[in-house]
Write a protein that holds these residues in place. Structure first.
Motif, mmCIF file in Angstrom:
data_model
loop_
_atom_site.group_PDB
_atom_site.id
_atom_site.type_symbol
_atom_site.label_atom_id
_atom_site.label_comp_id
_atom_site.label_asym_id
_atom_site.label_seq_id
_atom_site.Cartn_x
_atom_site.Cartn_y
_atom_site.Cartn_z
ATOM 1 N N LEU A 243 0.822 -1.246 0.122
ATOM 2 C CA LEU A 243 0.071 -0.176 0.051
ATOM 3 C C LEU A 243 0.771 1.221 0.067
ATOM 4 O O LEU A 243 0.344 2.299 -0.464
ATOM 5 C CB LEU A 243 -0.927 -0.031 1.266
ATOM 6 C CG LEU A 243 -2.202 -0.935 1.335
ATOM 7 C CD1 LEU A 243 -2.919 -1.019 2.493
ATOM 8 C CD2 LEU A 243 -3.025 -0.898 0.016
ATOM 9 N N SER A 321 -1.532 -2.331 -6.180
ATOM 10 C CA SER A 321 -2.468 -2.246 -4.732
ATOM 11 C C SER A 321 -3.856 -1.891 -5.072
ATOM 12 O O SER A 321 -4.746 -2.620 -4.280
ATOM 13 C CB SER A 321 -1.813 -0.929 -4.218
ATOM 14 O OG SER A 321 -2.610 -0.542 -3.042
ATOM 15 N N ARG A 325 -6.700 -4.643 -3.564
ATOM 16 C CA ARG A 325 -7.855 -4.186 -2.716
ATOM 17 C C ARG A 325 -9.270 -4.556 -3.417
ATOM 18 O O ARG A 325 -10.168 -4.681 -2.714
ATOM 19 C CB ARG A 325 -7.838 -2.761 -2.518
ATOM 20 C CG ARG A 325 -6.641 -2.362 -1.475
ATOM 21 C CD ARG A 325 -7.002 -0.721 -1.208
ATOM 22 N NE ARG A 325 -6.242 -0.177 -2.055
ATOM 23 C CZ ARG A 325 -5.990 1.094 -2.322
ATOM 24 N NH1 ARG A 325 -6.338 1.964 -1.287
ATOM 25 N NH2 ARG A 325 -5.219 1.584 -3.330
#
Length: 326
Positions: A243, A321, A325
């Motif tokens: 992240l 990233s 997610r």
């Protein structure tokens, strides 16, 4: 009592800058908005911004152009031919100055500074996520070097290392270690005093970036990882690190580019050798050919290349990233 209906042919009044058109076939309403006129101050501000860009990038573009002159080229316009002649001259060397060695020293120093800036910034960011006693004072001390004159920082670091030299020589003399004393030169060097001087410039930027990242970092991701049985190390490697990856790349880019062209903080703290920017500064008073422009072009291209690679890496990590997610 029945409601009064408006006549079918009644039309709504035109509102503001909207133009209503009714399609005869489908009865749909289109409302294209009219473009608002430019405010009175738009064009003067645009001219000021254009002059700012010209002032910012004009010298760099000028040096780029003049570095590609022919053998008869000079330090000013008009341009006399187009060739790579002065880049060949640069590769051959400029008098007694070893440009290749200075280039390698700057590259090595910038790489080490980048690595230390990234590691120390990430560790400090993780530490400051918790409330630390005296953390505010420690933060202000860490970033105080940003407001200090660079030449003063360089002089102070150079003085400290010269005091270290004096202390070590006196200690070796008292111990009777004459062999070690003869082989000892100075503690000033590329990866000692110069490295410390560069870290006083790059590390505060890394800390500010990392603190801003963790300030808006959502701890729910780590909590979810712990709920699934992840250890703190696994949570950091597989959750936190992906992240914050783009931000880490940005810190690395700042670290390298700030170190690559630093002069003031290096000048009094590097000892007997020179980095490429210091050699470039010295050559400005002795070299009277476009070879100096060729050297400036090479150093600028390296900075732009590092920035381009960093932006590509940050974009790639950002996409990964987002994919994780979702």
């Amino acid at each position: 009592m029945s409601a009064v209906r408006p006549p079918e042919d009644a039309k709504a009044p035109l509102g503001g800058s909207e133009l209503h058109e009714v399609s005869e076939r489908g009865g749909c309403v289109r409302s294209p908005q009219l473009r608002d006129p430019r405010p009175a101050g738009f064009w003067p501000l645009l001219m000021v911004f254009g002059l700012f860009l010209l002032f910012l990038y004009g010298p760099m573009i000028t040096i780029f152009v003049l570095s590609f002159q022919g053998p008869e080229g000079g330090l000013t316009f008009p341009l006399r031919g187009v060739s790579l002649h002065w880049f060949h001259k640069l590769a051959e060397g400029l008098g007694t100055v070893d440009i290749g060695a200075a280039f390698r020293r700057s590259l090595m120093l910038g790489t080490v500074v980048t690595g230390l800036t990234v590691v120390l910034s990430v560790l400090a960011g993780l530490a400051f996520r918790k409330k630390l006693r005296g953390g505010d004072a420690l933060f202000y001390i860490a970033v105080a070097s940003l407001i200090m004159p660079s030449i003063i920082v360089s002089l102070g670091i150079g003085l400290q290392f010269r005091l270290v030299d004096t202390g070590l020589k006196e200690l070796l003399t008292a111990m009777g270690a004459d062999n070690l004393l003869e082989g000892y030169g100075t503690a000033l060097g590329l990866l000692t005093s110069a490295l410390g001087a560069h870290l006083t410039w790059t590390l505060p930027f890394g800390l500010l970036i990392m603190f801003a990242v963790f300030n808006r970092f959502n701890p729910a991701y780590e909590e979810a990882a712990r709920d699934l049985g992840a250890t703190p190390w696994q949570g950091f490697v597989h959750v936190v690190l992906p992240l914050i990856g783009p931000s880490i790349v940005g810190i690395g880019m700042f670290g390298f580019t700030l170190s690559w062209d630093e002069i003031a903080r290096t000048s009094q703290a590097i000892g007997d050798v020179n980095t490429l920017p210091l050699e470039l500064q010295g050559l400005t008073s002795t070299v009277t050919t476009p070879a100096i422009y060729a050297l400036g072009t090479v150093t600028t291209v390296v900075s732009l290349l590092v920035m381009g690679l960093a932006l590509c890496a940050a974009a790639l990590l950002g996409r990964r990233s987002k994919a994780r997610r979702t």
